[in-house]
Design an enzyme around this catalytic site. Structure first.
Site, PDB file in Angstrom:
ATOM      1  N   ASN A  96       0.839  -1.179   0.000  1.00 36.95           N
ATOM      2  CA  ASN A  96       0.000   0.000   0.000  1.00 36.95           C
ATOM      3  C   ASN A  96       0.882   1.240   0.000  1.00 36.95           C
ATOM      4  O   ASN A  96       1.771   1.370   0.830  1.00 36.95           O
ATOM      5  CB  ASN A  96      -0.918  -0.028   1.226  1.00 36.95           C
ATOM      6  CG  ASN A  96      -1.965   1.052   1.184  1.00 36.95           C
ATOM      7  OD1 ASN A  96      -1.648   2.232   1.124  1.00 36.95           O
ATOM      8  ND2 ASN A  96      -3.224   0.646   1.232  1.00 36.95           N
ATOM      9  N   GLU A 147      -2.626  -4.747  -3.099  1.00 40.19           N
ATOM     10  CA  GLU A 147      -2.917  -5.639  -4.219  1.00 40.19           C
ATOM     11  C   GLU A 147      -2.805  -4.905  -5.555  1.00 40.19           C
ATOM     12  O   GLU A 147      -2.293  -5.454  -6.529  1.00 40.19           O
ATOM     13  CB  GLU A 147      -4.326  -6.236  -4.068  1.00 40.19           C
ATOM     14  CG  GLU A 147      -4.524  -7.049  -2.817  1.00 40.19           C
ATOM     15  CD  GLU A 147      -5.031  -6.248  -1.625  1.00 40.19           C
ATOM     16  OE1 GLU A 147      -5.570  -6.874  -0.697  1.00 40.19           O
ATOM     17  OE2 GLU A 147      -4.876  -4.998  -1.608  1.00 40.19           O
ATOM     18  N   SER A 172      -7.742  -9.012   3.934  1.00 34.95           N
ATOM     19  CA  SER A 172      -8.814  -9.268   2.968  1.00 34.95           C
ATOM     20  C   SER A 172      -8.948  -8.113   1.992  1.00 34.95           C
ATOM     21  O   SER A 172      -8.946  -6.954   2.398  1.00 34.95           O
ATOM     22  CB  SER A 172     -10.150  -9.453   3.699  1.00 34.95           C
ATOM     23  OG  SER A 172     -10.148 -10.630   4.455  1.00 34.95           O
ATOM     24  N   CYS A 184     -10.275  -5.216  -0.429  1.00 34.59           N
ATOM     25  CA  CYS A 184     -11.435  -4.320  -0.459  1.00 34.59           C
ATOM     26  C   CYS A 184     -12.192  -4.541  -1.774  1.00 34.59           C
ATOM     27  O   CYS A 184     -11.787  -5.336  -2.625  1.00 34.59           O
ATOM     28  CB  CYS A 184     -10.972  -2.871  -0.322  1.00 34.59           C
ATOM     29  SG  CYS A 184     -10.112  -2.262  -1.793  1.00 34.59           S
ATOM     30  N   CYS A 217      -9.926  -3.771  -4.900  1.00 33.55           N
ATOM     31  CA  CYS A 217      -8.940  -4.821  -5.168  1.00 33.55           C
ATOM     32  C   CYS A 217      -9.617  -6.115  -5.616  1.00 33.55           C
ATOM     33  O   CYS A 217      -9.101  -6.824  -6.476  1.00 33.55           O
ATOM     34  CB  CYS A 217      -8.065  -5.031  -3.935  1.00 33.55           C
ATOM     35  SG  CYS A 217      -7.073  -3.561  -3.542  1.00 33.55           S
ATOM     36  N   ASP A 262      -8.284   4.989   4.050  1.00 32.36           N
ATOM     37  CA  ASP A 262      -7.930   3.956   3.087  1.00 32.36           C
ATOM     38  C   ASP A 262      -9.131   3.141   2.655  1.00 32.36           C
ATOM     39  O   ASP A 262      -9.220   2.695   1.528  1.00 32.36           O
ATOM     40  CB  ASP A 262      -6.846   3.039   3.675  1.00 32.36           C
ATOM     41  CG  ASP A 262      -6.212   2.169   2.622  1.00 32.36           C
ATOM     42  OD1 ASP A 262      -5.579   2.725   1.699  1.00 32.36           O
ATOM     43  OD2 ASP A 262      -6.337   0.932   2.707  1.00 32.36           O
TER      44      ASP A 262
END
Length: 139
Positions: free
Chosen positions: A30, A43, A66, A68, A71, A136
């Protein structure tokens, strides 16, 4: 390692890797705050780093949290067939993203990786970093 790289650079601690068989073809983390980007989630950065040299429809994506909705869309767009998630504990509404992946035929593997879980928990609850987390995830 990529999540720590982002965290140590004052960013959101999410990292990702793409593998074809036993070969790592791309890594990313990120970089929303480091690069002032709205879309450089771990990702997304990893998929960007893969470029056009690899058929991602044969790859496995590893991620420290996990995915979002954004992604998840990229995973589906590039037909990545398998996603391994190290932390599905510290999510908000991302369970629906995992459900979307499964519904589209993506194999979702949840792994309990204590260091990822603890790093995400700390980042999401610390008063100094919580605003970055809520920004985010679009809140």
């Amino acid at each position: 390692m990529q999540a720590l790289k982002s965290f140590n650079a004052k960013g959101v601690p999410v990292g990702s890797a793409l593998m074809l068989g036993d070969a790592v073809v791309a890594i990313g983390h990120n970089q929303r705050f480091q690069k002032g980007s709205n879309v450089l989630h771990g990702e997304m950065d990893c998929i960007e780093q893969a470029g056009h040299e690899f058929d991602l429809s044969r790859a496995t994506l590893f991620t420290t949290l996990s995915p979002c909705t954004m992604c998840t869309g990229a995973i589906l767009l590039f037909r990545i067939p398998r996603v391994v998630i190290l932390d599905s504990v510290n999510t908000t509404d991302f369970e629906t993203s995992e459900d979307r992946l499964r519904a589209a035929g993506v194999e979702v593997v949840n792994v309990t990786h204590a260091p990822s879980i603890e790093l995400n928990r700390r980042f999401q609850t610390d008063p100094d970093t919580r605003p970055k987390w809520t920004g985010d995830v679009g809140r």
